[in-house]
Scaffold this motif. Structure first.
Motif, mmCIF file in Angstrom:
data_model
loop_
_atom_site.group_PDB
_atom_site.id
_atom_site.type_symbol
_atom_site.label_atom_id
_atom_site.label_comp_id
_atom_site.label_asym_id
_atom_site.label_seq_id
_atom_site.Cartn_x
_atom_site.Cartn_y
_atom_site.Cartn_z
ATOM 1 N N ILE A 112 -48.909 10.251 25.990
ATOM 2 C CA ILE A 112 -48.211 11.433 25.854
ATOM 3 C C ILE A 112 -47.185 11.829 27.054
ATOM 4 N N THR A 113 -46.100 12.039 27.167
ATOM 5 C CA THR A 113 -45.737 12.360 28.366
ATOM 6 C C THR A 113 -44.753 13.696 28.342
ATOM 7 N N VAL A 114 -44.849 14.591 29.331
ATOM 8 C CA VAL A 114 -44.313 15.917 29.313
ATOM 9 C C VAL A 114 -43.526 15.906 30.482
ATOM 10 N N SER A 115 -42.195 16.341 30.267
ATOM 11 C CA SER A 115 -41.383 16.809 31.588
ATOM 12 C C SER A 115 -41.466 18.323 31.694
ATOM 13 N N LEU A 116 -41.917 18.773 32.924
ATOM 14 C CA LEU A 116 -42.116 20.176 33.048
ATOM 15 C C LEU A 116 -41.218 20.687 34.150
ATOM 16 N N LYS A 117 -40.618 21.763 33.995
ATOM 17 C CA LYS A 117 -40.067 22.697 35.009
ATOM 18 C C LYS A 117 -40.840 24.014 35.213
#
Length: 171
Positions: A112-117
């Motif tokens: 699972i890949t998450v892009s975080l700001k």
């Protein structure tokens, strides 16, 4: 003798004053948060991956909120907190691992890949945009649907730990 006593007393008082003015902050949770920061907001992380787990967005978002509530003394706001966590789930994929004879995989890997700001409204130098990935391996004789309910929470836990360490703990 009196002169020695006065000098020693002066040194002790000076050292005590210096020690008193230094502030050392310890935390058993690993949090390294400025005293100015009082609140946080976690926005919903939509699932933008090609393979979609219908509960993943909700479960990930709630797990991140719970981690921040448990491991910090910050108050949660629905929006515009001092710290803001937002982003999206960009990957949910299964790949074969540990290829054996006859080109058959012994293990499969769910990633699972998450892009975080991450926005720190009190200290913009702490702002961060980063992608996080975590995985769990499972036996290739098992189908994803058979093991998914056990693997996804473990992967979410790893992702949230990595996000916490990169933002709140400043590692």
């Amino acid at each position: 003798m009196l002169k020695r006593f006065l000098i020693l007393t002066g040194i002790i008082l000076l050292a005590g004053g210096i020690m008193h003015s230094c502030k050392v902050s310890y935390s058993f949770t690993g949090a390294n948060i400025s005293p100015d920061v009082k609140t946080f907001s976690v926005y919903y992380f939509p699932n933008r991956s090609r393979l979609v787990n219908p509960n993943l967005s909700q479960n990930f978002t709630e797990a991140l909120r719970e981690k921040l509530q448990r491991q910090t003394s910050l108050n949660e706001l629905e929006e515009n907190g001092d710290l803001i966590f937002e982003g999206q789930i960009t990957g949910y994929e299964v790949r074969p691992m540990a290829i054996q004879k006859e080109d058959q995989a012994a293990l499969n890997r769910l990633t699972i890949t998450v892009s975080l700001k991450y926005t720190n409204n009190k200290d913009p130098e702490q702002n961060l945009e980063q992608t996080f990935s975590a995985y769990e391996d499972f036996d290739s004789n098992s189908s994803l649907s058979a093991v998914e309910d056990g693997l996804v929470p473990e992967i979410i836990k790893k992702l949230n730990e990595d996000i916490f360490n990169a933002t709140i703990a400043n590692w």
